[in-house]
Design a protein around this motif. Structure first.
Motif, PDB file in Angstrom:
ATOM      1  N   LEU A   1       0.845  -1.170  -0.021  1.00 46.56           N
ATOM      2  CA  LEU A   1      -0.063  -0.142   0.068  1.00 46.56           C
ATOM      3  C   LEU A   1       0.894   1.314   0.051  1.00 46.56           C
ATOM      4  CD1 LEU A   1      -2.527  -1.014   2.658  1.00 46.56           C
ATOM      5  CD2 LEU A   1      -2.648  -1.389   0.364  1.00 46.56           C
ATOM      6  N   ILE A   2       0.229   2.185  -0.744  1.00 52.26           N
ATOM      7  CA  ILE A   2       0.997   3.763  -0.545  1.00 52.26           C
ATOM      8  C   ILE A   2      -0.535   4.543  -0.290  1.00 52.26           C
ATOM      9  CG2 ILE A   2       2.035   5.667  -1.749  1.00 52.26           C
ATOM     10  CD1 ILE A   2       3.422   3.582  -3.477  1.00 52.26           C
ATOM     11  N   VAL A   3      -0.592   4.949   0.943  1.00 50.93           N
ATOM     12  CA  VAL A   3      -1.705   5.690   1.196  1.00 50.93           C
ATOM     13  C   VAL A   3      -1.545   6.986   2.033  1.00 50.93           C
ATOM     14  CG1 VAL A   3      -3.200   3.565   1.313  1.00 50.93           C
ATOM     15  CG2 VAL A   3      -2.060   4.292   3.461  1.00 50.93           C
ATOM     16  N   SER A   4      -2.613   7.939   1.784  1.00 51.86           N
ATOM     17  CA  SER A   4      -2.463   9.349   2.683  1.00 51.86           C
ATOM     18  C   SER A   4      -2.889   8.922   4.089  1.00 51.86           C
ATOM     19  CB  SER A   4      -3.137  10.406   1.979  1.00 51.86           C
ATOM     20  OG  SER A   4      -2.840  10.479   0.824  1.00 51.86           O
ATOM     21  N   ASP A   5      -2.201   9.795   5.023  1.00 53.72           N
ATOM     22  CA  ASP A   5      -2.503   9.684   6.298  1.00 53.72           C
ATOM     23  C   ASP A   5      -3.801  10.528   6.642  1.00 53.72           C
ATOM     24  OD1 ASP A   5      -2.764   8.997   9.052  1.00 53.72           O
ATOM     25  OD2 ASP A   5      -0.802  10.335   9.588  1.00 53.72           O
ATOM     26  N   VAL A   6      -4.777   9.897   6.080  1.00 49.08           N
ATOM     27  CA  VAL A   6      -6.453  10.346   6.592  1.00 49.08           C
ATOM     28  C   VAL A   6      -7.300   9.378   7.231  1.00 49.08           C
ATOM     29  CG1 VAL A   6      -5.998  12.107   4.377  1.00 49.08           C
ATOM     30  CG2 VAL A   6      -7.205   9.789   4.401  1.00 49.08           C
ATOM     31  N   GLY A   7      -8.064  10.004   8.129  1.00 47.35           N
ATOM     32  CA  GLY A   7      -9.079   9.202   8.719  1.00 47.35           C
ATOM     33  C   GLY A   7      -8.563   8.045   9.305  1.00 47.35           C
ATOM     34  N   GLY A   8      -9.152   6.634   9.314  1.00 44.31           N
ATOM     35  CA  GLY A   8      -8.530   5.562   9.836  1.00 44.31           C
ATOM     36  C   GLY A   8      -7.623   4.696   9.399  1.00 44.31           C
ATOM     37  N   VAL A   9      -6.842   5.552   8.263  1.00 46.60           N
ATOM     38  CA  VAL A   9      -6.226   4.513   7.174  1.00 46.60           C
ATOM     39  C   VAL A   9      -4.815   3.974   7.887  1.00 46.60           C
ATOM     40  CG1 VAL A   9      -4.393   4.755   5.108  1.00 46.60           C
ATOM     41  CG2 VAL A   9      -6.858   5.809   5.275  1.00 46.60           C
ATOM     42  N   GLN A  10      -4.317   4.976   8.858  1.00 44.05           N
ATOM     43  CA  GLN A  10      -3.241   4.385   9.424  1.00 44.05           C
ATOM     44  C   GLN A  10      -3.369   3.002  10.440  1.00 44.05           C
ATOM     45  OE1 GLN A  10      -5.171   7.165  10.597  1.00 44.05           O
ATOM     46  NE2 GLN A  10      -5.145   7.124  12.621  1.00 44.05           N
ATOM     47  N   GLU A  11      -4.557   2.572  10.700  1.00 42.05           N
ATOM     48  CA  GLU A  11      -4.761   1.425  11.253  1.00 42.05           C
ATOM     49  C   GLU A  11      -4.483   0.120  10.322  1.00 42.05           C
ATOM     50  OE1 GLU A  11      -8.741   1.447  13.068  1.00 42.05           O
ATOM     51  OE2 GLU A  11      -8.704   3.445  13.414  1.00 42.05           O
TER      52      GLU A  11
ATOM     53  N   ILE B   1      -1.926   0.133   8.236  1.00 44.21           N
ATOM     54  CA  ILE B   1      -0.731   0.035   7.754  1.00 44.21           C
ATOM     55  C   ILE B   1       0.204  -0.642   8.909  1.00 44.21           C
ATOM     56  CG2 ILE B   1       1.418   1.177   7.265  1.00 44.21           C
ATOM     57  CD1 ILE B   1      -0.462   1.283   4.852  1.00 44.21           C
ATOM     58  N   ASP B   2       0.855  -1.847   8.608  1.00 47.50           N
ATOM     59  CA  ASP B   2       1.717  -2.453   9.576  1.00 47.50           C
ATOM     60  C   ASP B   2       2.760  -3.195   8.674  1.00 47.50           C
ATOM     61  OD1 ASP B   2       2.836  -3.472  11.861  1.00 47.50           O
ATOM     62  OD2 ASP B   2       1.222  -4.831  12.242  1.00 47.50           O
ATOM     63  N   LYS B   3       3.621  -2.679   8.369  1.00 49.37           N
ATOM     64  CA  LYS B   3       4.779  -3.224   7.562  1.00 49.37           C
ATOM     65  C   LYS B   3       4.223  -3.996   6.326  1.00 49.37           C
ATOM     66  CE  LYS B   3       7.286  -4.692  11.729  1.00 49.37           C
ATOM     67  NZ  LYS B   3       7.661  -5.587  12.487  1.00 49.37           N
ATOM     68  N   ASN B   4       3.183  -3.060   5.790  1.00 53.24           N
ATOM     69  CA  ASN B   4       2.446  -3.800   4.452  1.00 53.24           C
ATOM     70  C   ASN B   4       2.279  -2.493   3.443  1.00 53.24           C
ATOM     71  OD1 ASN B   4       0.475  -2.592   6.173  1.00 53.24           O
ATOM     72  ND2 ASN B   4      -1.111  -3.307   4.833  1.00 53.24           N
ATOM     73  N   GLY B   5       3.203  -1.424   3.798  1.00 54.15           N
ATOM     74  CA  GLY B   5       3.167   0.011   2.873  1.00 54.15           C
ATOM     75  C   GLY B   5       3.561   0.897   3.375  1.00 54.15           C
ATOM     76  N   PHE B   6       3.213   2.167   2.821  1.00 50.49           N
ATOM     77  CA  PHE B   6       3.750   3.377   3.209  1.00 50.49           C
ATOM     78  C   PHE B   6       2.525   4.417   3.606  1.00 50.49           C
ATOM     79  CE2 PHE B   6       6.921   1.508   0.207  1.00 50.49           C
ATOM     80  CZ  PHE B   6       8.179   1.779   0.936  1.00 50.49           C
ATOM     81  N   LEU B   7       2.656   5.020   4.646  1.00 54.09           N
ATOM     82  CA  LEU B   7       1.739   5.906   5.228  1.00 54.09           C
ATOM     83  C   LEU B   7       2.236   7.252   4.927  1.00 54.09           C
ATOM     84  CD1 LEU B   7      -1.148   6.329   6.688  1.00 54.09           C
ATOM     85  CD2 LEU B   7       0.281   6.275   8.734  1.00 54.09           C
ATOM     86  N   ILE B   8       1.697   7.955   4.057  1.00 48.33           N
ATOM     87  CA  ILE B   8       2.347   9.307   3.530  1.00 48.33           C
ATOM     88  C   ILE B   8       1.554  10.441   4.549  1.00 48.33           C
ATOM     89  CG2 ILE B   8       2.654  10.798   1.800  1.00 48.33           C
ATOM     90  CD1 ILE B   8       3.992   8.138   1.292  1.00 48.33           C
ATOM     91  N   ALA B   9       2.386  11.158   5.118  1.00 47.66           N
ATOM     92  CA  ALA B   9       1.709  12.339   5.882  1.00 47.66           C
ATOM     93  C   ALA B   9       1.333  13.371   4.765  1.00 47.66           C
ATOM     94  CB  ALA B   9       3.058  13.092   6.723  1.00 47.66           C
ATOM     95  N   LYS B  10       0.218  13.933   5.155  1.00 44.58           N
ATOM     96  CA  LYS B  10       0.111  15.144   4.380  1.00 44.58           C
ATOM     97  C   LYS B  10       0.713  16.622   4.610  1.00 44.58           C
ATOM     98  CE  LYS B  10      -4.195  15.235   3.226  1.00 44.58           C
ATOM     99  NZ  LYS B  10      -4.471  15.272   1.773  1.00 44.58           N
ATOM    100  N   GLY B  11       0.849  17.123   3.584  1.00 46.87           N
ATOM    101  CA  GLY B  11       1.549  18.355   3.748  1.00 46.87           C
ATOM    102  C   GLY B  11       2.575  18.764   2.704  1.00 46.87           C
ATOM    103  N   LYS B  12       3.493  19.556   3.029  1.00 48.55           N
ATOM    104  CA  LYS B  12       4.369  19.927   1.759  1.00 48.55           C
ATOM    105  C   LYS B  12       4.943  18.960   0.857  1.00 48.55           C
ATOM    106  CE  LYS B  12       8.658  22.506   1.839  1.00 48.55           C
ATOM    107  NZ  LYS B  12       9.588  23.388   2.607  1.00 48.55           N
ATOM    108  N   ASN B  13       5.586  17.782   1.395  1.00 48.97           N
ATOM    109  CA  ASN B  13       6.451  16.779   0.758  1.00 48.97           C
ATOM    110  C   ASN B  13       5.425  15.543   0.447  1.00 48.97           C
ATOM    111  OD1 ASN B  13       8.582  18.292   1.037  1.00 48.97           O
ATOM    112  ND2 ASN B  13       9.157  17.819   2.995  1.00 48.97           N
ATOM    113  N   GLU B  14       4.048  15.773   0.588  1.00 46.98           N
ATOM    114  CA  GLU B  14       3.290  14.723   0.119  1.00 46.98           C
ATOM    115  C   GLU B  14       3.565  14.037  -1.074  1.00 46.98           C
ATOM    116  OE1 GLU B  14      -1.608  13.488   0.469  1.00 46.98           O
ATOM    117  OE2 GLU B  14      -0.914  15.603   0.825  1.00 46.98           O
TER     118      GLU B  14
END
Length: 94
Positions: A18-28, A30-43
């Motif tokens: 997975l490559i997902v944006s850190d929104v809502g409950g998405v962080q739940e 992600i556990d060594k199965n992809g990338f959680l991308i923080a919102k912001g300038k370098n997204e």
């Protein structure tokens, strides 16, 4: 708006990293199965880096995909979702 997007759970069931944006409950999800991308300038830059990393590293891509499938099988099968929902209803009834 989805707090826990079904599309991500579907991708996990298909053994996808997975490559997902850190929104809502998405962080739940992600556990060594992809990338959680923080919102912001370098997204956008960080999404690009994650894509390059997954496309250039077969071992990482397969490992993260396997982790996605494992998480799906342990938490999100139809049987588990029905059982969890049933437990919630029983707690309110009893």
């Amino acid at each position: 708006y989805e707090g826990l997007p079904i599309s991500i759970i579907e991708a996990m069931s298909l053994e996808k990293p997975l490559i997902v944006s850190d929104v809502g409950g998405v962080q739940e999800l992600i556990d060594k199965n992809g990338f959680l991308i923080a919102k912001g300038k370098n997204e956008i830059k960080n999404i690009g880096k994650a894509i390059v990393q997954l496309t250039s590293d077969d071992r990482l891509r397969v490992e993260m995909g396997g982790n996605s499938l494992s998480i799906f099988q342990n938490k999100f099968t139809l049987e588990q979702c029905v059982n969890n929902t049933e437990k919630i209803y029983k707690n309110y009834i009893e």
